[in-house]
Enzyme design. Structure first.
Site: not given
Ligand code: APR
Length: 311
Positions: A9-10, A13, A33, A95, A119-120, A151, A175
């Site tokens: 839920a970052g 998400g 999350d 990751n 996820t990357n 892009r 990518h």
């Molecule tokens: N289960 C659920 N959520 C998780 C877990 C897990 N095991 N581990 C981490 N998270 C959550 C974090 O708590 C956070 O809320 O994943 C979220 C990631 O959010 P952001 O840090 O805002 O990252 P974001 O910009 O959303 O990118 C997520 O996408 O583009 C790719 O490289 C980027 O790998 C990254 C992913």
């Protein structure tokens, strides 16, 4: 009753959830999350926007995978985003553990889902998810090509002055460094971009596209891009839910197309209820084809790095 789950839920998400909900194409979107309260708070906020924007989709925020049960599509965004100066490879170790754990939960509760990985590092995470899930390979795909192509289209529009909605741009491959822009498939209306932009300009736009993510990371300082990425992921979810055979560039499992096998690669695919219904073989120039083969080798080498990691 159609249901989509977004794990993480970052930024990426939550904006993906928002887009899917606002399109009103499914009954429920579940957002989960590890951070307690985060998905619940965001979900409540989004649900309160429904009477203003006029949509019915309900968003459920949870920390419990039981709430994700029987999802039709699951998007994995959980993980750390790239920090300035950090390569996608640096993210691999951290990751990979997250994606493995998340995939195990998805398989347990939604054994028939289509999984879209964002996820990357994307190519490795998609491969890992497919391996851990044991799902048919077509039901696991990655998001990269939609974003890179968008892009590229934006840069073409900016450089040519063309209406963004008249621009068609395509990127294939991986990518990252071995992304393969396909100028031969890029057009403004019916006109090939090579008739509008000179070769040096196209090369510059290609390079800027290849570094598109890093350019935004450098501005933001913390976190990475999420508006265009979430638009790309949400459009893939829509293609699966709609089941109308939408064709788009995605990271898909190769089974002999372009002479390439046993690797996840960015190609144009027809999407439907089973995920990737068909990988399409489009006409490529010799150079573009060579680029695709090079990308396949590079991805296979990077995937081999996964063996070095203790999961
Ligand atoms: N289960 C659920 N959520 C998780 C877990 C897990 N095991 N581990 C981490 N998270 C959550 C974090 O708590 C956070 O809320 O994943 C979220 C990631 O959010 P952001 O840090 O805002 O990252 P974001 O910009 O959303 O990118 C997520 O996408 O583009 C790719 O490289 C980027 O790998 C990254 C992913």
């Amino acid at each position: 009753m159609s249901k989509v789950t977004v794990v993480g839920a970052g930024k990426y998400g939550s904006t993906t959830v928002q887009r899917i909900a606002e399109w009103d194409i499914v009954d429920e979107v579940v957002m989960t999350d590890i951070v307690e309260g985060l998905p619940q708070g965001l979900a409540l906020d989004m649900n309160q926007s429904r009477p203003i924007l006029g949509y019915r989709t309900i968003v459920t925020g949870t920390n419990d995978y039981a709430d994700t049960a029987d999802s039709d599509v699951v998007v994995i965004t959980a993980g750390l985003p790239r920090k300035p100066g950090m390569s996608r490879m640096d993210l691999l170790g951290v990751n990979a553990k997250i994606v493995k754990a998340v995939t195990e939960e998805i398989v347990k509760y939604s054994p028939n889902a289509v999984i879209i990985v964002v996820t990357n590092p994307l190519d490795q995470m998609t491969t890992l998810c497919a391996d851990v899930s044991g799902f048919p390979k077509g039901r696991v795909l990655g998001q990269a090509g939609m974003l890179d192509s968008a892009r590229f289209a934006h840069f073409i529009s900016e450089a040519s002055g063309a209406d963004i909605l008249d621009v068609t741009a395509v990127t294939l491959g991986s990518h990252g460094e071995t992304m393969v822009p396909v100028p031969s498939m890029c057009t403004i209306g019916d006109t090939p971009i090579s008739e509008v932009l000179d070769a040096a300009t196209i090369d510059e736009l290609v390079e800027r596209t290849r570094n598109g993510g890093a350019e935004i990371v450098a501005f933001l300082k913390t976190g990475s891009a999420y508006y265009a990425p979430s638009a790309a992921a949400a459009s893939m979810v829509k293609a699966v839910i709609d089941d109308q055979g939408a064709e788009m560039p995605v990271c898909a499992w190769m089974e002999g197309q372009y002479g390439i096998s046993d690797v996840y690669l960015g190609v144009i695919a027809r999407l439907g209820v089973n995920g990737v219904e068909e990988v399409l073989e489009v006409d490529l120039t010799d150079a573009e084809r060579a680029g695709l083969e090079e990308a396949a080798v590079a991805v296979a080498e990077k995937v081999a790095d996964l063996q070095q990691i203790e999961l």
